[in-house]
Design an enzyme around this catalytic site. Structure first.
Site, short mmCIF file in Angstrom:
data_model
loop_
_atom_site.label_atom_id
_atom_site.label_comp_id
_atom_site.label_asym_id
_atom_site.label_seq_id
_atom_site.Cartn_x
_atom_site.Cartn_y
_atom_site.Cartn_z
N HIS A 1 0.87 -1.18 0.00
CA HIS A 1 0.00 0.00 0.00
C HIS A 1 0.91 1.22 0.00
O HIS A 1 1.86 1.29 0.78
CB HIS A 1 -0.90 0.00 1.24
CG HIS A 1 -2.06 0.94 1.12
ND1 HIS A 1 -1.91 2.29 1.07
CD2 HIS A 1 -3.39 0.71 1.00
CE1 HIS A 1 -3.10 2.86 0.95
NE2 HIS A 1 -4.02 1.92 0.89
N ARG B 1 -2.31 1.00 -7.35
CA ARG B 1 -1.35 0.94 -6.25
C ARG B 1 0.07 0.56 -6.61
O ARG B 1 1.02 1.06 -6.03
CB ARG B 1 -1.83 -0.12 -5.26
CG ARG B 1 -2.70 0.51 -4.28
CD ARG B 1 -3.10 -0.44 -3.25
NE ARG B 1 -4.32 0.13 -2.74
CZ ARG B 1 -5.18 -0.51 -2.02
NH1 ARG B 1 -4.96 -1.76 -1.71
NH2 ARG B 1 -6.26 0.09 -1.60
C1 SIN Z 1 -7.53 1.64 1.74
O1 SIN Z 1 -8.46 2.06 2.42
O2 SIN Z 1 -6.70 2.35 1.20
C2 SIN Z 1 -7.39 0.17 1.57
C3 SIN Z 1 -8.30 -0.30 0.51
C4 SIN Z 1 -7.93 -1.68 0.06
O3 SIN Z 1 -6.92 -2.24 0.46
O4 SIN Z 1 -8.69 -2.22 -0.75
#
Ligand code: SIN
Ligand code: FAD
Length: 533
Positions: free
Chosen positions: A244, A292
């Protein structure tokens, strides 16, 4: 020995949804759900952004959600599965609402749909920045209304039971492997119980804990994936670990890292350098809201080339009242660390977040082992391919829990309990004398994975990781055969397996695609291959 019709290993969104769906239809079936800590602790509980589903027919449609998912997945999604999940998703979300899950509404009383990276429309249903907490709450309450669901807390599943435990030879190419339940360590009595089940489901979640920095809670050690691998079941796509882009940088270090939801960027926050300059346009025209893999790599590259420990997320231009209403947990967390998002930029770093690969399942959620299903983050269902689209994970679990429940209900009466399952053999083991051997190995494992098998990889790094992991593996197997089982030792063993699988799959992929980027093969191959293990 305990008999249960259906054994569900895991009490996150996947496990609990499935248990409820079976219990609703068949009050005569006993369903046993295991969780290795308490029923509230799971990756599900920490989900922030929300659930992606086509909701507003005036702006959105299935084709757009399918196209966004395929685009993020970079050529490796299974199109049939993407279509199934996107089309069935909204009905499953409605069921969750009927079960009492709350999602935020706007002033007009309509669901307030959020935006996240890689989505071309506003389609994320959410409950503040606590969507997972709300889902977990509603599921626990709903499950408690069924007398045929038992949830065992602090029960650690150690291994699946197959013909192997009955003394028969099972290999990775055997096509007739069957699962008869699992061995589980009752952490209160410290005994290992034989759980004999007519049908078993693995719903054990992810494995972010193999990395030093992760948004995943400490339970995310890949136990289910490792158990299926040991039972000689099929896995795939293990090289695709999603980082992330925006975990909160905390110099004090915390495990897990606190997430700053992508929904914050969907709300208008912008990634910047310390000099308050935007940089994402160099990497993708969607800038801070690119998928991402692109954003995490861009941040990693900027940090390395500038020699800094974090980049910045600027929220100062946003409406404060709206921000605090949408993201109360994120706001409070920042304030608790002395960061006021309306007076300064939020320091952010990438952190391991989601394993896109896992137990290979078919469109019904069946694994390659008969009588064994898998659901949720531990699977490779074909939805995510080489990179998961934000907020598609909760949706995937909802859709497949429903499909698996249908199949269990259709087939369970054909299967009986298997007689003569052996008890767990604890002969010639002794209590661990030095816990430090385990804790230190876990630290080493995380360092190896973070240094050599992170966002950017190379042949040399992967080779080095393999060598170091080999040593850890040998030392841990020695401990495992001589020591009484503890959850820490089981988790270490499972994490070593996952780390090995990620590293081996990464070494096999001679190209860069989606989440897998290697400096030795920076381009994509024309020939698209799935790594099956
Ligand atoms: C987030 O809220 O950024 C996470 C969303 C996800 O991992 O799908
Ligand atoms: P989990 O929810 O992780 O549940 C796993 C269960 O298995 C737990 O009950 C655990 O105790 C049990 N278990 C594990 N091993 C054993 C064992 N050996 N024995 C017994 N029990 C065991 N996805 C989205 O779609 N939208 C989001 O907004 C979003 N935000 C996220 C934010 C964060 C911080 C994180 C970490 C993830 C986020 N995700 C999001 C991903 C998503 O939350 C998870 O992929 C999903 O919740 C996984 O659900 P699950 O049921 O498969 O596993």
């Amino acid at each position: 020995m305990r008999n249960t019709d259906v054994l569900v290993i895991g009490a996150g969104i996947a496990g609990l949804t499935l248990a409820i769906k079976i219990a609703e239809q068949r009050p005569d079936l006993k369903i046993l759900v295991l969780t290795k800590t308490n029923r509230g602790e799971s990756n599900t509980r920490y989900a922030q952004g929300g659930v992606a589903a086509v909701w507003n027919p005036e702006t959105d449609n299935h084709e757009k959600h399918i196209a966004d998912t395929l685009d993020a997945g970079d050529g490796l999604c299974d199109e049939e599965i993407v279509e199934i999940v996107v089309k069935e998703g909204p009905t499953r979300v409605k069921e969750f609402i009927d079960w009492g899950t709350r999602f935020d509404k706007n002033k007009e009383g309509e669901y307030d749909l959020g935006m996240e990276g890689g989505h071309s429309e506003y389609r994320i249903l959410h409950y503040k920045d606590l969507t997972g907490w709300e889902i977990q709450r509603a599921l626990i309450e709903k499950a408690a209304t069924f007398s045929n669901i038992s949830i065992e807390e602090h029960y650690f599943a150690v291994d699946l039971i197959t013909q192997h435990q009955l003394g028969r030879v099972v290999t990775r190419v055997s096509s007739n492997i069957e699962c008869y339940g699992a061995y589980a360590l009752d952490l209160e009595t410290k005994t290992i119980e034989t759980l004999n089940a007519r049908m078993t489901v693995v719903a054990t979640g992810g494995a972010g804990q193999i990395y030093r920095n992760t948004t995943n809670p400490v339970i995310a050690t890949g136990d289910g994936i490792a158990m299926v691998y040991r039972a000689k079941g099929r896995l795939e796509n293990m090289e695709f670990v999603q980082f992330h882009p925006t975990a909160l940088y905390n110099p004090a270090g915390e495990n897990p890292d606190f997430l700053v939801s992508e929904a914050v960027r969907g709300y208008g926050a912008i990634l910047k350098t310390a000099e308050k300059k935007e940089f994402m346009e160099k990497y993708d025209e969607r800038k801070s809201l690119a998928p991402r893999d692109i954003v995490a790599r861009a941040i990693d590259n900027e940090m390395k080339s500038r020699g800094v420990d974090f980049m910045h997320l600027d929220c100062q231009h946003l409406d404060k009242e709206g921000f605090v209403k949408h993201f109360p947990t994120i706001y409070d967390k920042c304030i608790s660390l002395g960061i006021d998002p309306f007076k300064q930029m939020i320091p952010v770093v990438p952190a391991a977040h989601y394993v896109c690969g896992g137990i290979k399942t078919d469109p019904i959620g069946r694994s390659s082992i008969n009588r064994l299903y898998a659901c949720g983050e531990c699977t490779s269902s074909g939805l995510h391919g080489a990179n998961r689209l934000a907020s598609n994970s909760l949706l995937e679990a909802m859709v497949f829990a429903h499909r698996i429940a249908d199949d269990v209900l259709l087939t369970i009466d054909k299967h009986d309990f298997v007689e003569g399952l052996p008890e767990w053999n604890t002969k010639s083991t002794t209590d661990p004398k030095e816990m430090v051997l385990i804790t230190q190995s876990i630290k080493e494992l995380k360092e190896i994975m973070s240094s050599y098998v992170g966002i950017v990889r190379s042949n040399v790094r992967l080779k080095r990781a393999r060598k170091r992991l080999d040593l850890l593996f040998r030392e841990t197997e020695q401990l495992y055969t001589t020591t009484t089982l503890s959850p820490q030792l089981c988790e270490l063993r499972n994490m070593i397996s996952i780390a090995y699988l990620v590293t081996a799959a990464a070494a096999m992929r001679k190209e860069s695609r989606g989440l897998h980027y290697t400096t030795d093969y920076p381009e994509q191959n024309d020939y698209i291959e799935t790594m099956i293990m």
